[in-house]
Structures are given as structure tokens and as C-alpha cells.
Design an enzyme around this catalytic site. Structure first.
Site, PDB file in Angstrom:
ATOM      1  N   HIS A 255       0.830  -1.207   0.000  1.00  0.00           N
ATOM      2  CA  HIS A 255       0.000   0.000   0.000  1.00  0.00           C
ATOM      3  C   HIS A 255       0.870   1.265   0.000  1.00  0.00           C
ATOM      4  CE1 HIS A 255      -3.785   2.098   1.610  1.00  0.00           C
ATOM      5  NE2 HIS A 255      -2.848   3.040   1.694  1.00  0.00           N
ATOM      6  N   GLU A 256       1.817   1.311   0.941  1.00  0.00           N
ATOM      7  CA  GLU A 256       2.652   2.506   1.055  1.00  0.00           C
ATOM      8  C   GLU A 256       3.647   2.616  -0.102  1.00  0.00           C
ATOM      9  OE1 GLU A 256       1.618   4.574   3.028  1.00  0.00           O
ATOM     10  OE2 GLU A 256       0.364   3.252   4.233  1.00  0.00           O
ATOM     11  N   HIS A 259       2.045   4.432  -2.844  1.00  0.00           N
ATOM     12  CA  HIS A 259       2.059   5.879  -2.606  1.00  0.00           C
ATOM     13  C   HIS A 259       3.411   6.471  -3.021  1.00  0.00           C
ATOM     14  CE1 HIS A 259      -1.802   6.024  -0.825  1.00  0.00           C
ATOM     15  NE2 HIS A 259      -1.486   5.577   0.376  1.00  0.00           N
ATOM     16  N   GLU A 281      -5.302   6.768  -2.879  1.00  0.00           N
ATOM     17  CA  GLU A 281      -5.657   5.764  -1.891  1.00  0.00           C
ATOM     18  C   GLU A 281      -6.403   4.582  -2.510  1.00  0.00           C
ATOM     19  OE1 GLU A 281      -4.955   5.259   1.192  1.00  0.00           O
ATOM     20  OE2 GLU A 281      -3.900   7.113   1.672  1.00  0.00           O
TER      21      GLU A 281
END
Length: 488
Positions: A255-256, A259, A281
Site C-alpha cells: 500500500h505505502e 504511494h 488511496e
């Protein structure tokens, strides 16, 4: 400069009832005479604000529904309601970048940074860490793999857990995420992903900070200290406490990492255009769930979507504001964009987010925004299907991209209510009864937001004090669409 939607309100004026026509919301638009619903009782009405919200300049384009007292039921049975969410609520935070001014630095460097000196196990380096405040700490490299280094600042994590995490990142996460979204910023110069693994307070799973991705020739030494910047390193922060559930930690890392890659793309755009949080997101949630199915449900995001007061009261899909207090978050906002990611991949294909990332990096558009990227990343057949689903001819948009984005968002909201076997599995977590607006007082609906109201005796009258430009759709007791759209 970013463009945003302006509605020219030349819409029908009336105070009549919605006419049931026993068919899905489609090209029909307009208002009936003063007759009651003729073919099927309408139990609910969805009210949608077709404008566009822009989180970067806080244009929320609110439209007020007016007082519902005449036709809306205030005492609502929510069936079972949202269940108690797990005590363990892993999540990323977006407000870590609140007030971030990406244009405060002179980005005149190479956009690549200097060659990165390889690290070995046992090496030390000072990194800024912490979600609430940036603190400089000395970290020790505990794993130096092919694509990542793992660093700790204490002895709270075992060697075996670190090796397992490093192997998972090198053997699965890195290749999967970069194949989907592209390489991270400093990879070509010998860099790796530096994972800072340390205990964090609260329910935080991890975070990426945009201040962790500048090159040394883009900022001064004074700016590094003033703004607590890392340079020439790809850095993500992961909460070591959550290693009791390894797959969740692995999902958080994916997930990160997305980003980080998404902000890498920022440096490739013509005008240094940063993607809005809601879509960023959504993509992180998509890759997390793709690699580690079930993590979003485990985290309570879907249950909290059902329970979210913000979503129920008309917060926009495009508005990722989720803070209730400094230490408490409405993570239903996360659930909203994760569900959208499932919807978009279902209509745009499994490569849709890969296509969006590629377009963001390579289009060199001077008008780059989320609507433009989505339109250029989905099949023409999907575009035509959505574009022809609703007749928005009575609404004037700044350009056709925003009109399509408004239709796409409305289609998403409706798709959540009428779930069948062809819909994404995540939809099975949505409980329509819990999404109902629970007041008779006026609702301020943000652009790209909606409320669903329960009717008294199957009758709905447009509140006389409602703002113009809202869209109304009648639903039956099973939340199936039974009217054309009405623009009032």
C-alpha cells in the site's frame, strides 16, 4: 492551472413528485406531473450532487437538500447495522501531508538524484520518523536485500521476522507493485526501498511522506533541516507492532509503496501535478487487496463504510478528509475509495490502475487531472456505456471530462446498492440499509457526494428550500432503481 467544474444552473423548477417508471436510471431526465408513483412503490430516494470536489483548493461545491420534514422518515431501522469493528484497525493516514506545499522547493535538479551508496547489514543511518512529528533517529540496517533495506531503531523486532518481511518484499511485493505502477524514483541510480520498521502509536499501519522523496540537488541543506527532509532515498514507514499479523504488514508495505511510486510520477509530469488523495488511496487499496485478499475486511474498512457518518451525510468520494479528532479517524472514508477501486477495475479491466499510472507519467498533459487520466485508461466500450447511462444535458460542465467523471461516480454509487454475482466480491460487505441519511434536517451534499433518504408512505416532495442542481433517483424497498434521474 487545475480546472474545476462550474455548474450553470438552468434546470427545471418544480415541486412535484418523482414518477416511478420501473426501469433503471438511464437517459431519462426531467420531472413528472403531480401524480403519485404509478407502477411501483418507491421506498427510498438517492440525492446526488453532480458537481466536482477539489481537495487541493477546497472547492466542495456544496448543494443543500432543504428540509425533509414532509416526506422523509427520521426514525430509521438499520437492520443489524454495522458490526463492531476489530480492535486492530490498520490504516494509512493522509493528513500527514496536510498543508504540504509541493512547490516550495526549486525542482531544477536531475529528477533522479545521485548514485545511491549500497548498504549492508549492520550499517547505520539517521532517518526522520514519526507520523505526528518528524524526529531524527539513528537506524540500523537489519536486512539488505535485492530491492529493499529494512531498518530498525530498537530491538523490538526479531531477526526472523525481519528476514521473512524482507524476503516477502523482494520476492513478491516489489515486482508485483512495480509491474503494476512503474519503478520508484531512485531505483535506476542503484537505490532500494528503505523500510523503516518501528513501533507506532494507535491503529496506524504505516505511512509514506512526500518529504521523503527529494533529490539532493533539489533542496538546500537548510531546507533539509527546516522541513525534516530525506534526500536520495526511497522511504516508507511501517508499524512493527502489527507483525503479529504478518500478511497485514505485507499488505501495508505494498500500500505505502504504491504511494511512493505515485509521488515518483509527480516528478515526471509537466507541471509537477500531484494526484488527488482519493484516487491515490484507491490504487493503494487495490494493490493491497490484490496481493493479500481479505486485508481490507480485516482492517474494518468495509464495516466502517457502512457506519460512516461522513459518507452517510453526503461527503464526496473525492474528499478524503477522515479526521474526527487528532487520534480518531473515520476509516469508512477509506472503505469508500477501496470500493471504488473494485468498481473501476470491474468496468475498466484489471490493468486500469496500471494504465492510469502510465498515463500520469507519460502523457505530458498540461491539463492533467484524475478525470482525464481515468478516461484515457479505460476501454472505449466502458466509456461509452457510462457516458450513455445518464442524460446530463440539462447540466453545463466546464468540459466533457468532468461530465463523465460525474456520471462515473453516480454509476458507482448505484452499483453498490444492487449487487449481483457479477459484481466485485467486496460489494458483498455493503449493507444498503445502514447507508441511509438519519435526519429530516437539510443535508449539505458535497460535489460528488450523495445521501439516501427513507420515505414516509412512499411519497417524496422536493423541499421548497432545496438548492437547484441536485439529481434525484427513486429506489424500491430492495434499493433497486425504479425511476429515471430527475434533475431539479
Amino acid at each position: 492551472m487545475k480546472k474545476f467544474l462550474s455548474l450553470l444552473l438552468s434546470l427545471l423548477m418544480c415541486t412535484t413528485l418523482i414518477s416511478g417508471c420501473n426501469k433503471p436510471a438511464s437517459s431519462g431526465s426531467g420531472v413528472s406531473d403531480d401524480t403519485l408513483f404509478s407502477e411501483e412503490e418507491i421506498s427510498y430516494v438517492m440525492i446526488y450532487n453532480p458537481e466536482i470536489y477539489d481537495e487541493n483548493i477546497m472547492v466542495n461545491a456544496r448543494l443543500n437538500t432543504g428540509d425533509f420534514a414532509e416526506s422523509v422518515e427520521a426514525m430509521i431501522s438499520r437492520a443489524d447495522g454495522a458490526k463492531e469493528i476489530p480492535e486492530f484497525i490498520p490504516m494509512s493516514i493522509s493528513d500527514i501531508s496536510e498543508g504540504l506545499e509541493l512547490d516550495k522547493f526549486d525542482l531544477g535538479g536531475s529528477r533522479g538524484g545521485a548514485f545511491i551508496t549500497p548498504y549492508s547489514v549492520g550499517d547505520t543511518h539517521d532517518f526522520y520518523c514519526g507520523a505526528d512529528s518528524r524526529v531524527l533517529k539513528t537506524f540500523v540496517c537489519r536486512y539488505a536485500g535485492e530491492d529493499c533495506n529494512i531498518w530498525t531503531c530498537d530491538n523490538s523486532v526479531s531477526d526472523s521476522d525481519i528476514i521473512s518481511f524482507g524476503n516477502e518484499f523482494d520476492n513478491k511485493i516489489y515486482d508485483s507493485v512495480t509491474e503494476e505502477f512503474g519503478e520508484s524514483r531512485f531505483y535506476a541510480n542503484g537505490g532500494k526501498v528503505n523500510i523503516l520498521l518501528y513501533p507506532m502509536s494507535g491503529s496506524l499501519g504505516g505511512f509514506f511522506h512526500p518529504y521523503d522523496l527529494y533529490a539532493s540537488d533539489e533542496v538546500s541543506e537548510a531546507e533539509k533541516t527546516t522541513y525534516a527532509l530525506h534526500t536520495d532515498h526511497d522511504v516508507i514507514n511501517i508499524n512493527s507492532v502489527n507483525l503479529v499479523l504478518p500478511e497485514y504488514v505485507y499488505g501495508t508495505a505494498a500500500h505505502e509503496f504504491q504511494h511512493l511510486i505515485c509521488f515518483t510520477a509527480f516528478f515526471d509530469t509537466v507541471n509537477y501535478t500531484d494526484m488527488r488523495t482519493w484516487l491515490n488511496e484507491a490504487m493503494s487499496g487495490y494493490i493491497e487487496e490484490k496481493l493479500y485478499p481479505g486485508t481490507k475486511k480485516l482492517a474494518g474498512h468495509y464495516e466502517e463504510f457502512n457506519a460512516s457518518n461522513r459518507i452517510r451525510h453526503g461527503q464526496s468520494l473525492y474528499n478524503f478528509d477522515n479526521e474526527t479528532t487528532r487520534s480518531n479517524f473515520d476509516i469508512g472514508v477509506y472503505g469508500s475509495v477501496y470500493l471504488f477501486s473494485e468498481y473501476l477495475s470491474s468496468i475498466g479491466g484489471e490493468k486500469v490502475f496500471s494504465n492510469i499510472h502510465s498515463y500520469w507519467r507519460n502523457s505530458y498533459s498540461t491539463t492533467l487531472d484524475e478525470a482525464e487520466a481515468i478516461i484515457n485508461s479505460i476501454p472505449e466500450s466502458a466509456y461509452n456505456k457510462i457516458n450513455n447511462q445518464f442524460d446530463f444535458s440539462e447540466i453545463s460542465f466546464e468540459d466533457s471530462d468532468y461530465e463523465f467523471m460525474s456520471k462515473l461516480t453516480l454509476s458507482f454509487y448505484l452499483s453498490l446498492l444492487d449487487v449481483d454475482s457479477s459484481d466485485p466480491d467486496a460489494y458483498k460487505n455493503v449493507k444498503s440499509q445502514t447507508l441511509l441519511y438519519d435526519e429530516i434536517n437539510p443535508a449539505d451534499i458535497e460535489g460528488g457526494g450523495r445521501v439516501i433518504v427513507a420515505l414516509k408512505d412512499g411519497e417524496f416532495k422536493f423541499p421548497e428550500d432545496a438548492d437547484e442542481g441536485l439529481i434525484y433517483i427513486g429506489l424500491n424497498k430492495d434499493f433497486e432503481v425504479v425511476t429515471d434521474i430527475v434533475i431539479h
